[in-house]
Each structure stands twice: as structure tokens, then as C-alpha cells.
Design an enzyme around this catalytic site. Structure first.
Site, PDB file in Angstrom:
ATOM      1  N   GLY A  52     -31.762  42.808  19.239  1.00  0.00           N
ATOM      2  CA  GLY A  52     -33.047  43.482  19.077  1.00  0.00           C
ATOM      3  C   GLY A  52     -33.724  43.897  20.366  1.00  0.00           C
ATOM      4  CD  GLU A  78     -26.295  38.005  16.076  1.00  0.00           C
ATOM      5  OE1 GLU A  78     -27.204  38.719  15.600  1.00  0.00           O
ATOM      6  OE2 GLU A  78     -25.771  37.080  15.455  1.00  0.00           O
ATOM      7  N   PRO A  79     -26.681  41.552  21.208  1.00  0.00           N
ATOM      8  CG  PRO A  79     -26.127  41.901  23.458  1.00  0.00           C
ATOM      9  CD  PRO A  79     -25.980  40.919  22.331  1.00  0.00           C
ATOM     10  N   GLY A  80     -27.155  45.011  20.559  1.00  0.00           N
ATOM     11  CA  GLY A  80     -26.492  46.251  20.157  1.00  0.00           C
ATOM     12  C   GLY A  80     -26.997  47.394  21.007  1.00  0.00           C
ATOM     13  NE  ARG A  81     -32.741  49.803  19.578  1.00  0.00           N
ATOM     14  CZ  ARG A  81     -32.850  50.639  18.549  1.00  0.00           C
ATOM     15  NH1 ARG A  81     -32.760  51.930  18.754  1.00  0.00           N
ATOM     16  NH2 ARG A  81     -33.065  50.184  17.330  1.00  0.00           N
ATOM     17  NE  ARG A 134     -32.459  55.305  17.034  1.00  0.00           N
ATOM     18  CZ  ARG A 134     -33.501  55.438  17.833  1.00  0.00           C
ATOM     19  NH1 ARG A 134     -33.609  56.498  18.616  1.00  0.00           N
ATOM     20  NH2 ARG A 134     -34.422  54.517  17.873  1.00  0.00           N
ATOM     21  CE1 TYR A 178     -34.652  53.118  11.254  1.00  0.00           C
ATOM     22  CE2 TYR A 178     -33.306  54.304  12.840  1.00  0.00           C
ATOM     23  CZ  TYR A 178     -33.418  53.392  11.810  1.00  0.00           C
ATOM     24  OH  TYR A 178     -32.295  52.761  11.355  1.00  0.00           O
ATOM     25  CB  CYS A 220     -32.445  73.302   3.860  1.00  0.00           C
ATOM     26  SG  CYS A 220     -31.270  74.589   4.196  1.00  0.00           S
ATOM     27  CE1 TYR A 236     -27.961  50.138  14.959  1.00  0.00           C
ATOM     28  CE2 TYR A 236     -29.145  50.166  17.043  1.00  0.00           C
ATOM     29  CZ  TYR A 236     -28.529  49.469  16.021  1.00  0.00           C
ATOM     30  OH  TYR A 236     -28.487  48.098  16.079  1.00  0.00           O
TER      31      TYR A 236
HETATM   32  C1  LIG Z   1     -28.549  45.157  14.023  1.00  0.00           C
HETATM   33  C2  LIG Z   1     -28.373  43.736  14.377  1.00  0.00           C
HETATM   34  C3  LIG Z   1     -28.275  43.356  15.715  1.00  0.00           C
HETATM   35  C4  LIG Z   1     -28.423  44.317  16.870  1.00  0.00           C
HETATM   36  O1  LIG Z   1     -29.681  44.883  16.939  1.00  0.00           O
HETATM   37  P1  LIG Z   1     -30.074  45.750  18.238  1.00  0.00           P
HETATM   38  O2  LIG Z   1     -31.494  46.088  18.004  1.00  0.00           O
HETATM   39  O3  LIG Z   1     -29.195  46.953  18.242  1.00  0.00           O
HETATM   40  O4  LIG Z   1     -29.856  44.887  19.426  1.00  0.00           O
HETATM   41  C5  LIG Z   1     -28.057  42.016  15.990  1.00  0.00           C
HETATM   42  N1  LIG Z   1     -27.940  41.103  14.997  1.00  0.00           N
HETATM   43  C6  LIG Z   1     -28.041  41.443  13.684  1.00  0.00           C
HETATM   44  C7  LIG Z   1     -27.919  40.401  12.660  1.00  0.00           C
HETATM   45  C8  LIG Z   1     -28.268  42.764  13.332  1.00  0.00           C
HETATM   46  O5  LIG Z   1     -28.364  43.099  12.050  1.00  0.00           O
END
Ligand SMILES: *Cc1c(COP(=O)(O)O)cnc(C)c1O
Length: 428
Positions: A248, A282-285, A321, A325, A353, A382
Site C-alpha cells: 500500500g 507486500e509492495p506493489g505500486r 485509473r 479512481y 464513447c 495497475y
Molecule cells: C493489492 C495488494 C497489495 C499491494 O498494494 P500496493 O498498493 O500496490 O502496494 C499488497 N497486499 C495485498 C493483500 C493486496 O491486495
């Protein structure tokens, strides 16, 4: 002086000889060979982001599991895997993608509120490191499937810590009335419930309170809460040894102050580090967003009398996005503008459209012409993973640049291929 490229990471995207480059490769050169739109990622920047996190968190012994729903391309996964990352997955499809990229089961955390029996079975078959269980109903199902397989599943309880992540409502996941996690008040049921289950081992607690979090305060609150819950469950006799802090971590789409790896490390150090638990994030973004751009062509500069539209060949199906969002992506011309160029106000839109097919409004850019190209910045997370074929549009290709070379890492999925996906019943 206009420095429109200022929000692109300079280590990856710079003007050279009057045109925007990704590392050593001109975006125009890729566009000339592939057409537009396409996603372009900088391998150097992906490594730089991962290493910054790893360097900040390694002293605290925190494992990094890349949340691959942000960007699940095989080449991106392989790059992170070779840096030592595991993955955080949310579906059987992501499990298959992780394994195919060479990430072994024991580096995979399986999150998600609605895992099916088939997905749980596949996860146990590949020996995943941890299933983050989101309800007692799921815990019972995992136990039953593990019993059938003759294994004991390693499980963490995803807790809903009831902390406001102070982010967009659609990406808030840690409040009591969100669908995610187990309400802390329900944990009292655990003792009886769990004692009967032979095939799950509850060895951790987990939380993930939302996405695009820009301040350490909500994270500190959630981590502190998780630490207390872990201690409490341990006192009640559960073999808790892991705390999964979720992801997150936000990134500056508009040039805001960043949540740095160092401030994250401080938040962890102040709350859960040094208490004997194995920690994971658990970093994604944050690992991928600013390493990627969506390159688009300008189809029309439409003069609507009172205003002007830039009509791009990219649309909300390529990058949803902004429509979904209200997200902001800086728009940067590929041709370097003169330092003293006059700026004109544009609304930047796609061809679909829907009025929501709008990337930005009232932005100031140098005079643009049809046939020129722009990039939508900070599109590495994303972006491609949320793309669709709406309006029978192609799925945009993805390109990886590393130094002076580039490779197509997903080809354009064109309409001929998509028509082939359909089947007309023989009785028609
Ligand atoms: C989506 C998600 C993440 C990653 O979120 P980011 O905002 O991209 O870092 C981590 N853990 C879980 C369980 C998620 O669903």
C-alpha cells in the site's frame, strides 16, 4: 523554463537530442517500430526501486513479496525474482504466472478474500509459503483441502485492524466495513474454532489497509495493532511467528512528498521489529509505478471553439485509473519543448464513447500537433494489468528497456487474434 519531464524519474526518462528517451533508447524509435500506444518500462529503474526497498528493509530482516497484480508481466517478475523477491498473489492465475517466472512456491504469499477450493488446492500443491486467510469459513475450507492432500497448511490470519488508510475510498481496505480481513472482535472465537482443525498451522497475522498510502501514521497504527494481536494470539497458545505488514506504499503522482523506504523502515522499527517475529511486506505500486509510461500518439488536436482537446490513440481500456479512481498521470510530450515555448490549455481524452474516457482536464502543454507523441507518466503499476479490450481495441504491447536495448515483452493482442477467441455455435 518548462521542465515538463520533472516528474519522470531522471534515472530512467530524459530528453536527449530533443526527444524523450527511456534509458538509452528513444521512445520515438520504439514507436516507429511498434506503433502506439504501448507501455514502456525501464529495467534500470525497476532494479533501482527494488534495491532501495531491499536496502532499507534488509537490516530489519523484512522479506519482500512483490504484489504482482500491479504488474504481472513475466519479464518484470523474472527481473524481481533475480533480485531475490518473492510474490504476493491474489488468484490462481497469478500463482501460475509466478511459478512460470521461476518464483518457487516457498517465496509466494497467497492473499485474497475469495480464494476458491481449486485455487487453495493449487496453492497447497505448489507448497506456498503462506495462505493469508480472510475468514473462519475460509480457514475451515483450507483445513479440509489440506487434510485431503495430507499436508498442514501454513496460514496467516488477515486481520482487519479498523485503521483508516487516509486514501481513496475505492482502495481503502482496512476499515471495519470493508470486505477484507477478520474483524478483531471475532478473534475470541478462535480458541475453540482452531483447536479442532488439524491441517492448518496458524503461524502468522497479516494486514493490508489500503493502497496509495502517503503518510506513515496509518501504517504505524496498523503495525502496532498487528504486533499487539500477534502477542495476544501467542499468549492464547497459537504458534505465531510471522507478521505480514501488507503493502500500500504510495508514490507521488502529482509531486507530493513521497513515503520513502527509509520512513517505512522507521515505521517498522518503531512498532514490530526486534520482537522475534519474521516480518514481510507486500509492495506493489511503489516498486513499478514510476518505472513505466504509456506512450500514445496524438490523433487529433480538436478545436472546440472555447477549448481544445488532445484526442489520443490511447484510451481508458489501456489505462483505466483516471476513469476508475480519478487518478492523475502527468502528460509529457515526447518532443522536447523549447524552454520559452508558450503553453496552451488542453483536455486530454481517448477515443472511447464514454465521457469518463478522459485522461486529464485543463492541463498546460506546448502547442501540440496531430502525429506527435506524449507519455502518460507513472503508468507502470495497475496499467497493463488492468487493461481490457473494450471497444474491440487491441491490448497494448509492453516493452522493456535495459540500457541501449529494448524488447517487446508482450506483443500487441490485435483484433484478428481477439476474434479468434470467440466461437459461434454450430447451430447458428
Ligand atoms: C493489492 C495488494 C497489495 C499491494 O498494494 P500496493 O498498493 O500496490 O502496494 C499488497 N497486499 C495485498 C493483500 C493486496 O491486495
Amino acid at each position: 523554463m518548462h521542465d515538463l519531464s520533472r516528474r519522470l524519474p531522471a534515472s530512467a526518462f530524459r530528453y536527449q537530442n530533443g526527444s524523450l528517451h527511456c534509458e538509452g533508447v528513444a521512445l520515438d524509435a520504439i514507436a516507429d517500430s511498434l506503433g502506439t500506444p504501448f507501455y514502456c518500462y525501464s529495467a534500470g529503474r525497476l532494479r533501482e526501486r527494488y534495491r532501495a526497498f531491499a536496502a532499507a528493509l534488509a537490516p530489519l530482516g523484512v522479506g519482500i513479496h512483490f504484489a504482482m497484480k500491479a504488474n504481472g508481466n513475466q519479464a518484470v517478475l523474472k527481473l524481481f525474482a533475480s533480485e531475490g523477491a518473492g510474490t504476493d498473489i491474489v488468484s490462481g492465475g497469478e500463482l501460475a504466472r509466478s511459478l512460470a517466472a521461476g518464483i518457487p512456491g516457498d517465496r509466494i504469499i497467497f492473499s485474497g478474500v475469495g480464494k476458491t477450493a481449486a485455487e487453495i488446492d493449487a496453492a497447497l500443491a505448489s507448497g506456498v509459503h503462506q495462505l493469508n486467510v480472510e475468514s473462519f469459513e475460509e480457514l475451515r475450507l483450507v483445513d479440509a483441502i489440506a487434510a485431503r492432500r495430507g499436508v498442514v497448511a501454513s496460514v496467516a490470519l488477515r486481520i482487519n485492524p479498523d485503521v483508516d488508510a487516509e486514501t481513496h475510498a475505492k482502495i481503502t481496505t482496512g476499515k471495519k466495513d470493508n470486505k477484507f480481513g477478520i474483524d478483531v472482535a471475532l478473534l475470541d472465537r478462535l480458541d475453540n474454532e482452531v483447536k479442532a482443525l488439524q491441517n492448518v498451522r496458524i503461524l502468522g497475522v497479516a494486514a493490508h489497509i489500503g493502497s496509495q498510502i502517503m503518510k506513515a501514521t496509518p501504517l504505524i497504527a496498523a503495525y502496532r495493532r498487528l504486533g499487539e494481536i500477534a502477542d495476544d494470539l501467542k499468549r492464547r497458545g497459537l504458534p505465531i511467528e510471522r507478521i505480514d505488514l501488507g503493502g500500500g506504499f504510495g508514490i507521488p503522482y502529482r509531486g507530493e512528498a513521497e513515503l520513502t523506504p527509509a520512513s517505512l523502515a522507521t515505521a517498522i522499527a518503531q512498532t514490530v521489529a526486534g520482537r522475534g517475529y519474521h516480518l514481510a511486506v507486500e509492495p506493489g505500486r511503489t516498486l513499478v509505478a514510476d518505472a513505466g509510461v504509456l506512450v500514445a500518439g496524438v490523433t487529433y488536436v480538436k478545436d472546440a471553439g472555447h477549448m481544445r482537446f488532445l484526442v489520443l490513440d490511447a484510451a481508458m481500456n489501456d489505462l483505466v485509473r483516471p476513469a476508475m479512481y480519478d487518478a492523475h498521470h502527468d502528460i509529457v510530450p515526447v518532443n522536447e519543448p523549447a524552454a520559452d515555448a508558450d503553453l496552451t490549455e488542453y483536455d486530454v481524452v481517448g477515443p472511447i464513447c464514454e465521457s469518463s474516457d478522459t485522461f486529464d482536464k485543463h492541463i498546460r502543454l506546448p502547442e501540440m500537433r496531430a502525429g506527435e507523441r506524449v507519455v502518460l507518466a507513472t503508468a507502470g503499476a495497475y496499467g497493463a494489468t488492468m487493461s481490457s479490450t473494450y471497444n474491440a481495441r487491441a491490448l497494448a504491447p509492453e516493452v522493456l528497456v535495459d540500457g541501449n536495448r529494448f524488447a517487446v515483452i508482450r506483443r500487441r493482442i490485435d483484433i484478428a487474434e481477439q476474434i479468434g477467441w470467440d466461437q459461434v455455435p454450430e447451430w447458428m
